[in-house]
Design an enzyme around this catalytic site. Sequence first.
Site, short mmCIF file in Angstrom:
data_model
loop_
_atom_site.label_atom_id
_atom_site.label_comp_id
_atom_site.label_asym_id
_atom_site.label_seq_id
_atom_site.Cartn_x
_atom_site.Cartn_y
_atom_site.Cartn_z
CG ASP A 96 0.41 13.15 10.83
OD1 ASP A 96 1.00 12.86 9.77
OD2 ASP A 96 0.54 12.47 11.86
CG ASP A 99 10.14 13.14 9.90
OD1 ASP A 99 10.94 14.07 9.86
OD2 ASP A 99 10.29 12.15 10.66
CG PHE A 148 8.84 13.29 18.42
CD1 PHE A 148 9.18 12.46 17.36
CD2 PHE A 148 7.65 13.06 19.09
CE1 PHE A 148 8.36 11.42 16.98
CE2 PHE A 148 6.81 12.01 18.71
CZ PHE A 148 7.17 11.20 17.65
CB VAL A 149 5.59 18.22 16.51
CG1 VAL A 149 6.67 19.24 16.25
CG2 VAL A 149 5.28 17.43 15.27
CG ASP A 155 1.32 8.84 17.97
OD1 ASP A 155 1.55 9.17 16.79
OD2 ASP A 155 1.72 7.76 18.46
NE ARG A 161 -2.93 8.65 17.88
CZ ARG A 161 -2.07 8.48 16.89
NH1 ARG A 161 -1.85 9.46 16.04
NH2 ARG A 161 -1.42 7.35 16.74
P1 IMP Z 1 7.67 10.21 7.02
O1 IMP Z 1 7.35 8.95 6.27
O2 IMP Z 1 9.04 10.16 7.61
O3 IMP Z 1 7.42 11.47 6.24
O4 IMP Z 1 6.78 10.20 8.32
C1 IMP Z 1 5.49 10.46 8.33
C2 IMP Z 1 4.84 10.01 9.62
O5 IMP Z 1 5.77 9.84 10.71
C3 IMP Z 1 3.89 11.10 10.06
O6 IMP Z 1 2.67 11.00 9.39
C4 IMP Z 1 3.83 10.85 11.56
O7 IMP Z 1 2.88 9.85 11.85
C5 IMP Z 1 5.23 10.35 11.90
N1 IMP Z 1 6.04 11.47 12.39
C6 IMP Z 1 7.03 12.12 11.77
N2 IMP Z 1 7.54 13.12 12.52
C7 IMP Z 1 6.82 13.09 13.65
C8 IMP Z 1 6.85 13.90 14.85
O8 IMP Z 1 7.62 14.86 15.02
N3 IMP Z 1 5.94 13.58 15.82
C9 IMP Z 1 5.07 12.55 15.70
N4 IMP Z 1 4.99 11.80 14.60
C10 IMP Z 1 5.87 12.05 13.59
MG MG Z 2 2.48 8.36 14.09
#
Ligand code: IMP
Ligand code: MG
Length: 175
Positions: A96, A99, A148-149, A155, A161
Amino acid sequence: MKVSALIRRRRVQQRIKELARKINHDYQHQKPLLIGILKGAFVFMADLVRYLTIPVECDFVMVASYGSQTKSSGRIKMLLQPTTPLKGKDILLIDDIVDTGLTNKFLVERFKKARPRSLKLCALLDKPNRRKVKVKIDYLGFQVPNKFVVGYGIDFNEQYRSLPYIGYIKTPTNE
Ligand code: IMP
Ligand code: MG
């Protein structure tokens, strides 16, 4: 909590069609295994596969990262594994949002051990400002600002969602 629109439904669909066209072209002689990262990727993957004309297999993983509600911590746990054997497969991970990149790094390292033939990443959203580790996104929908999207599978506290568009919510750190 107020959700402001960021990417409209029509633009999301248009972009997914474009990604599908590229994937159809790049995998025209292959039958890739799409692995959706639950829960966030379920809506994106459902739309993407319906725009694909190549044969594909679908499987899922579920991961959880610990942290506060709007920040991921990097401590990742695998809650559900794919049941499809991965050896020799052309894996396309469907995510999705990338980040910090830590979830992706964890999964790529895990899946590489199973010796797939290829391993690529398709992500709907990219929030590059917060990246902690390098991630190569082979197919990307949109870059988004450091907000925060939510929506379109993504979600906040398990809410939003089902929104058919991408929005963002206001938090104390995100005006
Ligand atoms: P990462 O490991 O930091 O790259 O995070 C990945 C996961 O964090 C994504 O697959 C989302 O489930 C969650 N996430 C990161 N940023 C957001 C956001 O802005 N909104 C909602 N979920 C997020
Ligand atoms: Mg999540």
